[in-house]
Design a protein around this motif. Structure first.
Motif, short mmCIF file in Angstrom:
data_model
loop_
_atom_site.label_atom_id
_atom_site.label_comp_id
_atom_site.label_asym_id
_atom_site.label_seq_id
_atom_site.Cartn_x
_atom_site.Cartn_y
_atom_site.Cartn_z
N LYS A 109 3.83 0.47 14.57
CA LYS A 109 4.97 1.40 14.52
C LYS A 109 5.39 1.69 13.08
N MET A 110 5.40 0.66 12.26
CA MET A 110 5.86 0.81 10.89
C MET A 110 4.89 1.66 10.07
N GLU A 111 3.61 1.45 10.27
CA GLU A 111 2.63 2.15 9.46
C GLU A 111 2.65 3.66 9.73
N VAL A 112 2.97 4.04 10.97
CA VAL A 112 3.04 5.46 11.31
C VAL A 112 4.15 6.14 10.51
N GLY A 113 5.32 5.53 10.48
CA GLY A 113 6.43 6.10 9.72
C GLY A 113 6.14 6.14 8.23
N ARG A 136 -2.65 4.15 8.42
CA ARG A 136 -2.63 4.43 9.86
C ARG A 136 -3.52 3.48 10.67
N SER A 137 -4.34 2.72 10.00
CA SER A 137 -5.19 1.76 10.73
C SER A 137 -4.92 0.32 10.29
N PHE A 138 -3.82 0.10 9.59
CA PHE A 138 -3.57 -1.23 9.04
C PHE A 138 -3.41 -2.27 10.14
N HIS A 139 -2.87 -1.88 11.31
CA HIS A 139 -2.70 -2.84 12.40
C HIS A 139 -4.05 -3.31 12.93
N GLU A 140 -5.09 -2.50 12.77
CA GLU A 140 -6.43 -2.93 13.17
C GLU A 140 -7.05 -3.81 12.09
N LYS A 141 -6.87 -3.40 10.84
CA LYS A 141 -7.47 -4.15 9.73
C LYS A 141 -6.84 -5.53 9.59
N THR A 142 -5.57 -5.66 9.98
CA THR A 142 -4.89 -6.93 9.78
C THR A 142 -5.37 -8.02 10.74
N VAL A 143 -6.20 -7.66 11.73
CA VAL A 143 -6.82 -8.66 12.60
C VAL A 143 -8.34 -8.57 12.55
N THR A 144 -8.87 -7.86 11.55
CA THR A 144 -10.31 -7.73 11.37
C THR A 144 -10.78 -8.78 10.39
N PRO A 145 -11.55 -9.78 10.83
CA PRO A 145 -11.97 -10.87 9.94
C PRO A 145 -12.66 -10.35 8.69
N GLY A 146 -12.28 -10.90 7.54
CA GLY A 146 -12.93 -10.57 6.29
C GLY A 146 -12.40 -9.34 5.57
N TRP A 147 -11.43 -8.62 6.17
CA TRP A 147 -10.98 -7.38 5.54
C TRP A 147 -10.10 -7.67 4.33
N THR A 148 -10.35 -6.96 3.23
CA THR A 148 -9.54 -7.03 2.02
C THR A 148 -9.43 -5.63 1.44
N ILE A 171 0.84 -1.20 0.00
CA ILE A 171 0.00 0.00 0.00
C ILE A 171 0.87 1.25 0.00
N GLU A 172 1.93 1.23 0.80
CA GLU A 172 2.81 2.41 0.90
C GLU A 172 3.53 2.67 -0.43
N ASP A 173 3.93 1.63 -1.14
CA ASP A 173 4.69 1.78 -2.38
C ASP A 173 3.82 2.16 -3.57
N ASP A 174 2.53 1.88 -3.50
CA ASP A 174 1.65 2.09 -4.66
C ASP A 174 1.40 3.59 -4.87
N MET A 175 1.98 4.13 -5.93
CA MET A 175 1.86 5.56 -6.22
C MET A 175 0.51 5.92 -6.83
N THR A 176 -0.30 4.92 -7.20
CA THR A 176 -1.59 5.21 -7.83
C THR A 176 -2.69 5.46 -6.81
N ILE A 177 -2.43 5.16 -5.54
CA ILE A 177 -3.45 5.38 -4.51
C ILE A 177 -3.38 6.83 -4.04
#
Length: 529
Positions: free
Chosen positions: A204-208, A151-163, A135-141
């Motif tokens: 931590k990584m997503e913030v940076g 900034r919320s990827f740590h939450e989404k990564t444990v949210t069932p069904g998220w894509t 997501i961070e590398d994709d310049m088209t977003i």
């Protein structure tokens, strides 16, 4: 490699062919995770886990190979008490009467109705961070879309069904996010203490990453300005990976608990690999609009003051570009000593291999890139035979230290006095040499006894330091004998070396070789006549 490629390699590079043959014949093969005997530890019998393995192979074949060679319980961590844990939202957590546990801001419920299933801990850690990095590398977003996701990827990564299917069609790892729900499903099977490490590092990584992406989008500055900013960026995208791995190694029980607190060494381990990749991938990154080399280096008047990074690959700037390249190599080399210190702390063999192989390949890559103008025109990689040799040798800290030293010597040998970084290169390579001499002196060799017993130290008789060590050993023996006499114990007599035995072994070996040579000559003449 096909049959024709192997034949061509045999004819053009016979030594490399021999190394690859040794690798294929004698190197331990990785476990077959598809085997039914491995289902209990690989999770291959689950559809979601099979898809995770496929994504690991698709996103990084090199890391996939080393992950599959990790020790069983490290790569495969069971849920707590053999139970399955599921994430609960706030409303369900208040109404639930089951066994609950809290990890950060998340609440998990223990379910005894579900059979315990093993999970590949390091595999999941890699896939989570790969999804975030995609997501961070994709310049088209657009930035307004990218920021809340990052900034919320740590939450989404444990949210069932998220894509997420908003990546550009040309993003190579797009499919991982399209089917990210399988990663979430398997991650939620991980023991809460280990999952907490993955979620925390991801946070931590997503913030940076989000901060740097937002700066580029809002200020129009697509460059890293200073070396300090470059260090901070590498910490976020790679140093934190090293920290997370150290914490997982400790949590798994494969390494000492205090390893997780070696933050500086863990950061340097990851940063060395990241800076090596950034240096090597110059042309690919520039063509994709990603500029990671700090302006403080390539824009310096010391190298002619380039205005844009694209100027480095223009033919008329070839010489000055090499000076910039050498500055990038010097910057990466300052993490080499910490990487060697980190490797000396590891005790588990498979964990050591997992860390040592990328580190030695990083040194080989830096040596390949240094003073190599081809790096500015295309993506270059070390040859397969060289990679195979590194894999086979990266088995202990001493061998890794000597490989670091050898590549440092090659880098120094290619340095040019006209390079503004010539002294810096000399100092950086000298520090690696000094580290090796301090921890593994070159006049001390390790010899294995012929009967397969314990290894022993053998000193180089031509080195002056050998006499000092021998005198110290003699003094120690004399002091020990004096103490034994004082205590009324018999003195241990020194047994002189039986030089005639050594001479007889040498003579026998010589006669054996001579006899075999004469026999081969006789056979050739006999059947060729």
């Amino acid at each position: 490699m096909g049959a024709l490629s192997m034949l061509a390699l045999l004819l053009t590079h016979p030594l490399e062919f021999r190394i690859l043959a040794q690798f294929w014949l004698y190197h331990d093969k990785q476990r077959d995770i598809t085997s039914s005997s491995e289902h209990a530890t690989s999770g291959w019998d689950r559809k979601s886990m099979r898809r995770c393995w496929e994504f690991l192979d698709l996103t990084s074949r090199s890391f996939s190979a080393v992950i599959k060679e990790l020790d069983g319980d490290l790569a495969r961590t069971r849920s707590v008490d053999g139970a399955h844990w599921t994430i609960l939202d706030e409303q369900n957590a208040r109404s639930s009467r089951g066994i609950l546990t809290t990890v950060g801001e998340f609440v998990f419920q223990r379910s005894t109705a579900v059979t315990a299933t093993p999970i590949l801990l390091i595999c999941m850690f890699y896939l989570v961070l790969r999804g975030l990095d995609t997501i961070e590398d994709d310049m088209t977003i657009p930035d307004d879309v990218k920021q809340p996701i990052l900034r919320s990827f740590h939450e989404k990564t444990v949210t069932p069904g998220w894509t997420f299917n908003g990546c550009g069609p040309n993003e190579k790892d797009r499919q991982l996010l399209v089917e990210y729900d399988v990663v979430v499903e398997e991650l939620n099977r991980v023991a809460p203490d280990c999952r907490e490490v993955i979620v925390d590092i991801c946070h931590k990584m997503e913030v940076g990453m989000a901060d740097y992406a937002h700066k580029a989008a809002t200020t129009g500055s697509i460059y890293l300005a200073t070396v300090s900013e470059y260090d901070l960026y590498c910490h976020y995208v790679a140093g934190l990976v090293g920290e997370g791995l150290s914490r997982l190694f400790s949590a798994s029980g494969k390494e000492a608990d205090w390893l997780q607190h070696q933050l500086e060494l863990s950061n340097s381990m990851g940063t060395l690999l990241q800076k090596t990749n950034i240096t090597r991938d110059y042309r690919e990154d520039v063509e994709d609009g990603r500029y990671f080399w700090p302006r403080e280096i390539w824009g310096s008047e010391e190298y002619g003051g380039f205005k844009e990074m694209k100027e480095l690959y223009q033919p008329e700037n070839a010489q000055r570009a090499l000076w910039v390249q050498s500055a990038m190599v010097v910057d990466a080399l300052r993490h080499a000593e910490d990487a060697l210190d980190y490797l000396r702390l590891l005790k588990n063999q498979t964990v050591f291999n997992f860390c040592a192989i990328p580190a030695t390949m990083a040194m080989a890559t830096l040596e390949l890139c240094f003073m190599n103008p081809a790096m500015f025109q295309r993506n270059i990689k070390i040859r397969k035979a060289e990679a195979a040799r590194l894999i086979m040798r990266s088995t202990n800290p001493r061998e890794c230290a000597y490989m670091f030293r050898d590549y440092a010597r090659k880098i120094h040998a290619k340095a040019h006095p006209a390079d503004p970084n010539f002294l810096r290169i000399s100092v950086a390579c000298g520090k690696i040499e000094q580290w090796c001499e301090r921890h593994y002196p070159s006049f001390v060799n390790v010899a294995q006894s012929s009967g397969g017993g314990n290894a022993s130290q053998v000193f180089d008789p031509l080195d002056a330091r050998t006499r000092i060590v021998q005198l110290e050993q003699k003094q120690d023996r004399e002091l020990a004998n004096e103490k034994r006499r004082a205590n009324g114990k018999p003195v241990v007599a020194e047994t002189p070396a039986a030089t005639w035995e050594v001479a007889s072994f040498v003579a026998a070996a010589f006669l054996l070789v001579l006899t075999l040579s004469l026999a081969i000559v006789w056979l050739v003449m006999r059947f060729a006549a």
